[in-house]
Design a protein around this motif. Structure first.
Motif, mmCIF file in Angstrom:
data_model
loop_
_atom_site.group_PDB
_atom_site.id
_atom_site.type_symbol
_atom_site.label_atom_id
_atom_site.label_comp_id
_atom_site.label_asym_id
_atom_site.label_seq_id
_atom_site.Cartn_x
_atom_site.Cartn_y
_atom_site.Cartn_z
ATOM 1 N N UNK A 171 -43.610 -19.597 89.922
ATOM 2 C CA UNK A 171 -42.903 -20.626 90.675
ATOM 3 C C UNK A 171 -43.859 -21.780 90.931
ATOM 4 N N UNK A 172 -43.318 -22.917 91.305
ATOM 5 C CA UNK A 172 -44.149 -24.092 91.583
ATOM 6 C C UNK A 172 -45.043 -23.878 92.797
ATOM 7 N N UNK A 173 -44.785 -22.858 93.591
ATOM 8 C CA UNK A 173 -45.600 -22.600 94.779
ATOM 9 C C UNK A 173 -47.067 -22.380 94.411
ATOM 10 N N UNK A 174 -47.305 -21.785 93.234
ATOM 11 C CA UNK A 174 -48.691 -21.537 92.816
ATOM 12 C C UNK A 174 -49.493 -22.827 92.682
ATOM 13 N N UNK A 184 -41.626 -21.942 84.420
ATOM 14 C CA UNK A 184 -41.050 -22.196 85.736
ATOM 15 C C UNK A 184 -39.587 -22.579 85.539
ATOM 16 N N UNK A 185 -38.695 -22.013 86.340
ATOM 17 C CA UNK A 185 -37.264 -22.192 86.127
ATOM 18 C C UNK A 185 -36.627 -23.010 87.236
ATOM 19 N N UNK A 186 -35.555 -23.720 86.889
ATOM 20 C CA UNK A 186 -34.697 -24.462 87.801
ATOM 21 C C UNK A 186 -35.501 -25.426 88.667
ATOM 22 N N UNK A 187 -35.910 -26.502 88.047
ATOM 23 C CA UNK A 187 -36.698 -27.530 88.731
ATOM 24 C C UNK A 187 -36.008 -28.879 88.616
ATOM 25 N N UNK A 188 -36.291 -29.732 89.599
ATOM 26 C CA UNK A 188 -35.714 -31.067 89.653
ATOM 27 C C UNK A 188 -36.829 -32.099 89.662
ATOM 28 N N UNK A 229 -42.145 -32.200 89.517
ATOM 29 C CA UNK A 229 -40.912 -31.424 89.651
ATOM 30 C C UNK A 229 -40.981 -30.572 90.907
ATOM 31 N N UNK A 230 -39.816 -30.223 91.403
ATOM 32 C CA UNK A 230 -39.700 -29.402 92.606
ATOM 33 C C UNK A 230 -38.771 -28.245 92.309
ATOM 34 N N UNK A 232 -43.735 -28.091 94.716
ATOM 35 C CA UNK A 232 -43.869 -29.097 93.666
ATOM 36 C C UNK A 232 -45.054 -28.818 92.747
ATOM 37 N N UNK A 233 -44.972 -29.340 91.519
ATOM 38 C CA UNK A 233 -46.063 -29.252 90.551
ATOM 39 C C UNK A 233 -45.977 -30.445 89.614
ATOM 40 N N UNK A 234 -47.102 -30.728 88.938
ATOM 41 C CA UNK A 234 -47.198 -31.858 88.014
ATOM 42 C C UNK A 234 -46.948 -31.395 86.582
#
Length: 628
Positions: A410-413, A437-441, A494-495, A501-503
């Motif tokens: 997940x983007x949490x990492x 990572x799945x389902x990001x905006x 993306x979130x 979030x991540x780049x």
């Protein structure tokens, strides 16, 4: 070949510069890598008299050309900013005959190079095969030196692949545009070869001092150009694994790395002038790159951006660690003969990749994903990016090996908040590996900033002033299919469904089509804030460059095809409730607004409009307490 004029700023520029010419010659060398990571250059020669050789720029020349081919070239004569005369071919080289005798090299002394001075005597040999007899390896004297097979060896080459030879009358630079001398044979200072042969070139010098921008160099073609060499003894090289190189216990350097406290941020126990993490801000990095002041220099920047540097380093900035032998499977390449990523062959219990690592190299052998290899190289950290570099050998053990699945994360990492250190173990553990990572905006975009023509003067407390341009060093280059570069790069944020979030960046060219409108399924459409993806598969990279106040960051880089489900409907919410059911309830209550929005979707019939309808319905439902 074109003749030369009198000496000038471009080192004896050709009088034919800008002219369309036709010339013939025998191919003497192929696959020269210079301005980019592509083998764009080859050399032709017609006889052995002065001015008989020239360099030719043609990107696809490696297909169908061989040494000894007699070719006809039609192209424009150009002079590089540094002063090298080349022909930029307008048409594919026309091979008129094959297996012709290659002109004999001119035997010369290293005195003719006169420490890199632009002279007519040397200019007459530019582009020709030359031979130096009884040359001796010289010690590296600039600030970017690298040691040999042992960390105790005196430095004899630098991080740019340059080394130096002398027959006692002068010094000649040797570069690895085609063949790497120092990773092929024993190359410690004082080593003498019977002879060395190569084509003569004039090249832009990235080294100190900046006021000396160019030098003469000899470009070797293969091992046969070096007579009297001794193979490097690699029997005692340490054998380890990808996982063994990636230490995860000591952030911000290791016990063998001496970083002056004045370069370290306060949270690292030093008195540096930035506040967070191991990587200084852009202004400080630019100041250091000027080589002004004690201990300044690019090599120190390498150290400062090291988050969890790999095992086996003695000095992050000088490549003086020991060589290691590692076996793994190539997971992705930046091109068949360019840098690549490889991973542990054995997957974890879920069939996912255990560990991955970046390898910086250029040249043979050609590699592709699925190649199982054994590599001998040095662990290194380039502005925080863990890697192997200066490889001595790459052996292909097997082809077509099935790769482990990407890690599901997940983007949490990768999420960081303003004021926190970006250097997170949760992100570092994925460096060099494919993750999914799945389902990001898409929630935002970042752009590199530069101020061309504007002088910025900066002087850290107690240190000399330096003047430079500022950039954030954040994004990897982003070149569209048209050849144009996307201004500022192609990085976006993306979130995920939980707000982390991540780049996402373009190191593997998997993003650029979304910025240039070249995605095949959606011609002309470009990425924008609010867009969604059902999944992004990408390789994690640590990089310098400011993000949320930090001087460094982690980004994730898709390969082409790694971003899927662009603005497609998500099948369910995070708790498993069907998204269509939620949308239906909201639409039923918010009759007017939701009905209009859904009408837009029904008329357009596109995923993006459907998404807009659902969001409008949900917004209306939230405003109406009867929905709760």
């Amino acid at each position: 070949p074109a003749s030369k004029s009198e000496a000038g700023a471009s080192c004896l520029a050709s009088t034919f510069v800008g002219s369309l010419v036709k010339t013939t010659g025998v191919v003497t060398a192929l696959g020269g890598v210079k301005d980019s990571y592509n083998p764009d250059y080859f050399w032709i020669q017609n006889g052995v008299a002065d001015f008989s050789g020239i360099e030719v720029l043609y990107r696809d020349h490696s297909v169908g050309l061989a040494r000894g081919d007699l070719v006809e070239i039609v192209g424009i004569v150009q002079e590089t900013p540094a002063g090298l005369t080349v022909i930029k071919a307008c048409l594919p080289p026309d091979v008129t005959s094959q297996s012709n005798p290659i002109p004999a090299p001119r035997v010369i002394s290293s005195a003719v190079f006169d420490e890199g001075t632009c002279s007519m005597a040397t200019e007459a040999l530019e582009g020709m095969l030359v031979k130096i007899e009884s040359p001796t390896v010289q010690e590296c004297t600039n600030s970017h030196c690298s040691a040999g097979i042992l960390s105790t060896d005196a430095s004899s080459w630098d991080k740019y692949g340059q080394s130096w030879l002398s027959d006692g009358t002068g010094t000649l630079s040797v570069d690895n545009h085609i063949f790497s001398l120092f990773t092929s044979f024993v190359h410690t200072p004082g080593t003498t070869f019977t002879s060395v042969t190569g084509v003569l070139s004039w090249f832009s010098d990235a080294m100190d001092p900046p006021s000396d921008p160019s030098h003469w160099e000899i470009v070797l073609r293969d091992a046969a150009d070096v007579v009297g060499a001794i193979d490097i003894p690699v029997s005692e090289v340490l054998t380890t694994s990808v996982s063994g190189i990636q230490q995860l216990n000591e952030p911000y350097g290791n016990s063998n790395t001496d970083v002056p406290s004045k370069w370290l941020g306060s949270d690292l126990g030093g008195d540096g002038i930035w506040e967070h993490g191991s990587c200084p801000d852009s202004i400080t990095q630019e100041w250091m790159s000027t080589d002004i002041g004690e201990d300044a220099g690019w090599a120190k920047g390498h150290q400062l951006c090291a988050c969890y540097p790999p095992e086996g380093l003695t000095d992050l900035g000088s490549l003086s660690g020991e060589y290691v032998r590692v076996t793994g499977v190539v997971s992705e390449t930046e091109g068949p003969t360019r840098s690549f990523y490889f991973q542990e062959e054995t997957c974890d219990g879920n069939g996912e990749v255990q560990a991955g690592l970046y390898v910086y190299r250029r040249g043979a052998p050609a590699l592709e994903p699925g190649d199982k290899i054994e590599i001998i190289a040095k662990p290194y950290s380039y502005y925080g990016s863990e890697q192997l570099s200066n490889h001595l050998d790459i052996k292909i053990l097997e082809r077509g090996v099935t790769l482990c699945k990407p890690r599901t994360v997940t983007a949490e990492d990768f999420h960081v908040d303003e004021g926190d250190s970006f250097c997170k173990l949760s992100a570092e553990q994925h460096e060099g590996t494919f993750v999914r990572v799945e389902y990001v905006k898409v929630v935002g975009f970042t752009k590199d900033e530069s101020y061309p023509g504007v002088s910025v003067t900066y002087a850290p407390s107690g240190l000399p002033e330096a003047t430079f341009q500022v950039q954030t060093f954040q994004n990897n280059g982003c070149q569209a299919k048209s050849g144009d570069y996307i201004d500022g790069g192609c990085q976006f944020i993306v979130e995920d469904e939980n707000g982390f979030q991540m780049l996402i960046d373009n190191k593997l060219d998997g993003v650029v089509d979304y910025f240039s409108g070249d995605v095949a399924e959606y011609p002309g459409e470009v990425i924008k804030e609010g867009d969604t993806f059902t999944a992004i598969t990408c390789i994690v990279n640590q990089h310098r460059g400011e993000y949320l106040g930090h001087g460094g960051h982690y980004d994730c880089n898709p390969a082409p095809g790694g971003m899927v489900g662009w603005n497609e409907e998500w099948p369910s919410s995070s708790d498993g409730t069907d998204a269509g059911m939620i949308a239906g309830i909201a639409i039923a209550v918010a009759v007017v607004v939701a009905g209009v929005a859904y009408g837009v979707y029904a008329t357009c019939g596109k995923a993006a409009a459907k998404k807009e309808a659902m969001e409008g319905a949900m917004e209306m439902a939230e405003k109406n307490p009867t929905v709760q």
